[in-house]
Design a protein around this motif. Structure first.
Motif, PDB file in Angstrom:
ATOM      1  N   ILE A  92      -0.321  21.217 -43.122  1.00 41.59           N
ATOM      2  CA  ILE A  92      -1.147  22.133 -42.323  1.00 41.59           C
ATOM      3  C   ILE A  92      -0.239  23.276 -41.881  1.00 41.59           C
ATOM      4  O   ILE A  92       0.648  23.090 -41.051  1.00 41.59           O
ATOM      5  N   GLU A  93      -0.454  24.445 -42.438  1.00 39.23           N
ATOM      6  CA  GLU A  93       0.484  25.547 -42.218  1.00 39.23           C
ATOM      7  C   GLU A  93       0.461  26.070 -40.779  1.00 39.23           C
ATOM      8  O   GLU A  93       1.502  26.298 -40.165  1.00 39.23           O
ATOM      9  N   ASN A  94      -0.734  26.260 -40.230  1.00 41.18           N
ATOM     10  CA  ASN A  94      -0.864  26.761 -38.858  1.00 41.18           C
ATOM     11  C   ASN A  94      -1.761  25.824 -38.051  1.00 41.18           C
ATOM     12  O   ASN A  94      -2.977  26.010 -38.020  1.00 41.18           O
ATOM     13  N   PRO A  95      -1.172  24.804 -37.416  1.00 39.65           N
ATOM     14  CA  PRO A  95      -1.970  23.843 -36.660  1.00 39.65           C
ATOM     15  C   PRO A  95      -2.815  24.533 -35.588  1.00 39.65           C
ATOM     16  O   PRO A  95      -2.303  25.334 -34.804  1.00 39.65           O
ATOM     17  N   LYS A  96      -4.117  24.218 -35.587  1.00 40.99           N
ATOM     18  CA  LYS A  96      -5.036  24.885 -34.663  1.00 40.99           C
ATOM     19  C   LYS A  96      -5.351  24.051 -33.423  1.00 40.99           C
ATOM     20  O   LYS A  96      -5.954  24.539 -32.484  1.00 40.99           O
ATOM     21  N   ASN A  97      -4.981  22.760 -33.443  1.00 37.59           N
ATOM     22  CA  ASN A  97      -5.304  21.913 -32.304  1.00 37.59           C
ATOM     23  C   ASN A  97      -4.241  20.831 -32.148  1.00 37.59           C
ATOM     24  O   ASN A  97      -3.297  20.742 -32.946  1.00 37.59           O
ATOM     25  N   ALA A  98      -4.398  20.002 -31.113  1.00 37.56           N
ATOM     26  CA  ALA A  98      -3.394  18.997 -30.784  1.00 37.56           C
ATOM     27  C   ALA A  98      -3.237  17.950 -31.891  1.00 37.56           C
ATOM     28  O   ALA A  98      -2.131  17.460 -32.137  1.00 37.56           O
ATOM     29  N   GLU A  99      -4.346  17.592 -32.541  1.00 37.91           N
ATOM     30  CA  GLU A  99      -4.260  16.622 -33.636  1.00 37.91           C
ATOM     31  C   GLU A  99      -3.488  17.199 -34.816  1.00 37.91           C
ATOM     32  O   GLU A  99      -2.554  16.568 -35.337  1.00 37.91           O
ATOM     33  N   GLU A 100      -3.851  18.378 -35.245  1.00 39.98           N
ATOM     34  CA  GLU A 100      -3.193  18.998 -36.386  1.00 39.98           C
ATOM     35  C   GLU A 100      -1.703  19.216 -36.131  1.00 39.98           C
ATOM     36  O   GLU A 100      -0.885  19.145 -37.052  1.00 39.98           O
ATOM     37  N   GLN A 101      -1.351  19.484 -34.872  1.00 44.01           N
ATOM     38  CA  GLN A 101       0.047  19.713 -34.529  1.00 44.01           C
ATOM     39  C   GLN A 101       0.914  18.503 -34.889  1.00 44.01           C
ATOM     40  O   GLN A 101       1.980  18.637 -35.500  1.00 44.01           O
ATOM     41  N   VAL A 102       0.450  17.302 -34.525  1.00 44.00           N
ATOM     42  CA  VAL A 102       1.224  16.091 -34.821  1.00 44.00           C
ATOM     43  C   VAL A 102       1.138  15.741 -36.304  1.00 44.00           C
ATOM     44  O   VAL A 102       2.151  15.390 -36.928  1.00 44.00           O
ATOM     45  N   LEU A 103      -0.046  15.840 -36.884  1.00 39.03           N
ATOM     46  CA  LEU A 103      -0.209  15.527 -38.310  1.00 39.03           C
ATOM     47  C   LEU A 103       0.701  16.385 -39.169  1.00 39.03           C
ATOM     48  O   LEU A 103       1.287  15.906 -40.152  1.00 39.03           O
ATOM     49  N   SER A 104       0.876  17.639 -38.780  1.00 37.38           N
ATOM     50  CA  SER A 104       1.678  18.559 -39.580  1.00 37.38           C
ATOM     51  C   SER A 104       3.167  18.242 -39.532  1.00 37.38           C
ATOM     52  O   SER A 104       3.930  18.637 -40.409  1.00 37.38           O
ATOM     53  N   LEU A 105       3.594  17.519 -38.495  1.00 40.26           N
ATOM     54  CA  LEU A 105       5.019  17.201 -38.333  1.00 40.26           C
ATOM     55  C   LEU A 105       5.358  15.758 -38.667  1.00 40.26           C
ATOM     56  O   LEU A 105       6.446  15.479 -39.186  1.00 40.26           O
ATOM     57  N   ALA A 106       4.443  14.822 -38.365  1.00 37.87           N
ATOM     58  CA  ALA A 106       4.804  13.403 -38.472  1.00 37.87           C
ATOM     59  C   ALA A 106       3.785  12.555 -39.216  1.00 37.87           C
ATOM     60  O   ALA A 106       4.047  11.373 -39.459  1.00 37.87           O
ATOM     61  N   GLY A 107       2.623  13.085 -39.526  1.00 36.78           N
ATOM     62  CA  GLY A 107       1.668  12.328 -40.330  1.00 36.78           C
ATOM     63  C   GLY A 107       0.720  11.456 -39.535  1.00 36.78           C
ATOM     64  O   GLY A 107       0.801  11.337 -38.307  1.00 36.78           O
ATOM     65  N   LYS A 108      -0.194  10.829 -40.272  1.00 37.74           N
ATOM     66  CA  LYS A 108      -1.309  10.104 -39.680  1.00 37.74           C
ATOM     67  C   LYS A 108      -0.879   8.839 -38.946  1.00 37.74           C
ATOM     68  O   LYS A 108      -1.394   8.522 -37.869  1.00 37.74           O
ATOM     69  N   ARG A 109       0.057   8.084 -39.509  1.00 41.20           N
ATOM     70  CA  ARG A 109       0.406   6.800 -38.889  1.00 41.20           C
ATOM     71  C   ARG A 109       1.082   6.998 -37.535  1.00 41.20           C
ATOM     72  O   ARG A 109       0.780   6.276 -36.562  1.00 41.20           O
ATOM     73  N   ILE A 110       1.984   7.944 -37.437  1.00 38.27           N
ATOM     74  CA  ILE A 110       2.616   8.254 -36.149  1.00 38.27           C
ATOM     75  C   ILE A 110       1.574   8.809 -35.178  1.00 38.27           C
ATOM     76  O   ILE A 110       1.510   8.415 -34.014  1.00 38.27           O
ATOM     77  N   TYR A 111       0.749   9.708 -35.673  1.00 37.51           N
ATOM     78  CA  TYR A 111      -0.274  10.328 -34.802  1.00 37.51           C
ATOM     79  C   TYR A 111      -1.192   9.276 -34.197  1.00 37.51           C
ATOM     80  O   TYR A 111      -1.425   9.264 -32.981  1.00 37.51           O
ATOM     81  N   GLU A 112      -1.723   8.394 -35.043  1.00 41.35           N
ATOM     82  CA  GLU A 112      -2.710   7.431 -34.551  1.00 41.35           C
ATOM     83  C   GLU A 112      -2.095   6.383 -33.641  1.00 41.35           C
ATOM     84  O   GLU A 112      -2.765   5.893 -32.728  1.00 41.35           O
ATOM     85  N   SER A 113      -0.845   6.049 -33.819  1.00 49.26           N
ATOM     86  CA  SER A 113      -0.223   5.002 -33.003  1.00 49.26           C
ATOM     87  C   SER A 113       0.377   5.527 -31.700  1.00 49.26           C
ATOM     88  O   SER A 113       0.295   4.878 -30.665  1.00 49.26           O
ATOM     89  N   PHE A 114       0.969   6.717 -31.741  1.00 49.01           N
ATOM     90  CA  PHE A 114       1.714   7.221 -30.585  1.00 49.01           C
ATOM     91  C   PHE A 114       0.975   8.300 -29.790  1.00 49.01           C
ATOM     92  O   PHE A 114       1.243   8.474 -28.599  1.00 49.01           O
ATOM     93  N   PHE A 115       0.100   9.047 -30.443  1.00 51.95           N
ATOM     94  CA  PHE A 115      -0.449  10.245 -29.804  1.00 51.95           C
ATOM     95  C   PHE A 115      -1.954  10.228 -29.581  1.00 51.95           C
ATOM     96  O   PHE A 115      -2.432  10.700 -28.552  1.00 51.95           O
ATOM     97  N   LYS A 116      -2.717   9.737 -30.537  1.00 53.79           N
ATOM     98  CA  LYS A 116      -4.164   9.937 -30.532  1.00 53.79           C
ATOM     99  C   LYS A 116      -4.831   9.402 -29.270  1.00 53.79           C
ATOM    100  O   LYS A 116      -5.481  10.148 -28.524  1.00 53.79           O
ATOM    101  N   ASN A 117      -4.674   8.127 -28.997  1.00 57.34           N
ATOM    102  CA  ASN A 117      -5.383   7.542 -27.861  1.00 57.34           C
ATOM    103  C   ASN A 117      -4.762   7.936 -26.531  1.00 57.34           C
ATOM    104  O   ASN A 117      -5.469   8.078 -25.530  1.00 57.34           O
ATOM    105  N   TYR A 118      -3.451   8.131 -26.510  1.00 58.52           N
ATOM    106  CA  TYR A 118      -2.802   8.604 -25.277  1.00 58.52           C
ATOM    107  C   TYR A 118      -3.389   9.952 -24.873  1.00 58.52           C
ATOM    108  O   TYR A 118      -3.724  10.182 -23.699  1.00 58.52           O
ATOM    109  N   THR A 119      -3.526  10.842 -25.859  1.00 59.28           N
ATOM    110  CA  THR A 119      -4.068  12.176 -25.579  1.00 59.28           C
ATOM    111  C   THR A 119      -5.523  12.090 -25.143  1.00 59.28           C
ATOM    112  O   THR A 119      -5.947  12.791 -24.213  1.00 59.28           O
ATOM    113  N   LYS A 120      -6.286  11.211 -25.763  1.00 63.55           N
ATOM    114  CA  LYS A 120      -7.683  11.025 -25.368  1.00 63.55           C
ATOM    115  C   LYS A 120      -7.785  10.535 -23.927  1.00 63.55           C
ATOM    116  O   LYS A 120      -8.628  11.001 -23.145  1.00 63.55           O
TER     117      LYS A 120
END
Length: 363
Positions: A129-157
């Motif tokens: 994702i070249e220009n992340p537009k939101n908080a989800e895309e920001q993490v996905l663009s740097l660390a991928g889905k597995r890190i995002y879903e385990s460390f960031f997704k629900n905490y942010t929610k």
């Protein structure tokens, strides 16, 4: 009050207190009011019944790369330098955080040995994702889905009560993704706590300034004669919510006291799982206080209660701009701070902005 003040300053947190000190030192007649029963705003700390110096409104980890800010505050406090350490609890196991080389090895059960290997691993994980537009895309663009879903997704929610897709990318961009073994929670060079606590720092800042507590601006604005106003409260409240209320997240605290020296192995533990709380903080790790008991505080995000965090989203920014445009029409009125500017500001940024505004006024 018959006395005429050069400045009425609303709020005795960092924004208001720094402005008050600078302007008083420059010879202006200044008065500060605050609706709270204490000075210090949300940076206020106090001793609980265990004798533990706690942060009443959640942990405030001071840090800065601005030498001018450090030197200014050092006039009012000595420091205890400390590198803040945080861990994340996932299904009962603690992981290094922010994400670094050790986190990858711990979480994925692998054995990366260098920054180069960590970069290669995350390159395979990340979403392009070249220009992340939101908080989800920001993490996905740097660390991928597995890190995002385990460390960031629900905490942010939990923290914001909305999908990370609806939050600005800056929300998750605040947390770095690293390739080395640096496990410092923050990146700034100077990280420290006021040696005798924040309350003492504010006492020194406001030592020769007139302060009225338990004083709401709405009730006092016509009782005090003043030429200029510095307002650090919520900007939508100032304008009577004429365009609608700006949303703020608040916090509720569960305080647990123990007759042990420490309970947690780290000062802060984050919980990105199904727990209703987001983090637990044992501030003694950070203050270095030596008392036999300890206190651990869990944080529960909520919409109820006083405003803590402006919610960074596109729609909220549009609403804030309406109030900001209104504020520009006023003469001799200055809006400053997290609530007045509807912006997540670190303490050193707040101090810097207060110093800049004071300097502009004095000139």
């Amino acid at each position: 009050m018959s006395k005429i003040y050069d400045f009425l300053i609303v709020g005795a947190g960092f924004s208001g207190s720094v402005c008050a000190q600078c302007l008083k030192e420059a010879g202006f007649k200044v008065i500060v009011i605050d609706k709270k029963s204490h000075i210090g705003g949300h940076s206020y700390d106090c001793y609980d019944e265990n004798g533990v110096l706690i942060h009443k409104y959640g942990p405030h980890y001071f840090r800065t790369d601005d030498e001018g800010v450090r030197q200014y505050l050092s006039r009012f406090t000595e420091w205890r330098e400390h590198r803040y350490k945080v861990r994340v609890s996932i299904r009962g196991k603690l992981y290094t955080f922010p994400i670094n080389l050790d986190t990858l090895n711990e979480f994925f059960g692998i054995n990366l040995k260098s920054e180069a290997e960590a970069k290669i691993f995350l390159e395979a994980e990340r979403v392009n994702i070249e220009n992340p537009k939101n908080a989800e895309e920001q993490v996905l663009s740097l660390a991928g889905k597995r890190i995002y879903e385990s460390f960031f997704k629900n905490y942010t929610k939990k923290q914001w009560d909305c999908d990370p897709k609806d939050l600005d990318a800056s929300v998750t961009a605040r947390i770095p993704i690293r390739y080395d073994r640096n496990d410092d929670y923050l990146k700034e060079k100077f990280q420290a706590m006021p040696l005798e606590g924040y309350f003492r720092l504010f006492e020194n800042l406001l030592s020769d300034i007139e302060v009225i507590l338990n004083a709401d601006y709405k009730d006092f604005k016509n009782k005090i004669r003043y030429e200029n106003l510095i307002y650090t409260g919520a900007i939508d409240e100032f304008f009577g919510y004429k365009y609608g209320k700006l949303p703020y997240r608040s916090l509720k605290f569960e305080i647990n006291r123990y007759n042990e020296e420490y309970i947690q192995s780290f000062g802060q533990i984050n919980y990105p799982g199904e727990e209703p709380y987001t983090r637990s903080v044992e501030i003694k790790h950070v203050t270095g206080q030596k008392v036999p008991g300890t206190t651990v505080i869990k944080e529960y995000p909520t919409w109820d209660g006083e405003p803590y965090y402006p919610v960074p989203s596109f729609n909220n920014e549009i609403l804030y701009k309406k109030y900001a445009d209104e504020s520009k029409k006023l003469k001799n009125v200055y809006f400053l701070g997290r609530l007045a500017e509807y912006k997540y500001l670190n303490m050193d940024w707040v101090v810097k902005k207060a110093l800049i505004l004071s300097e502009e006024i004095i000139k």
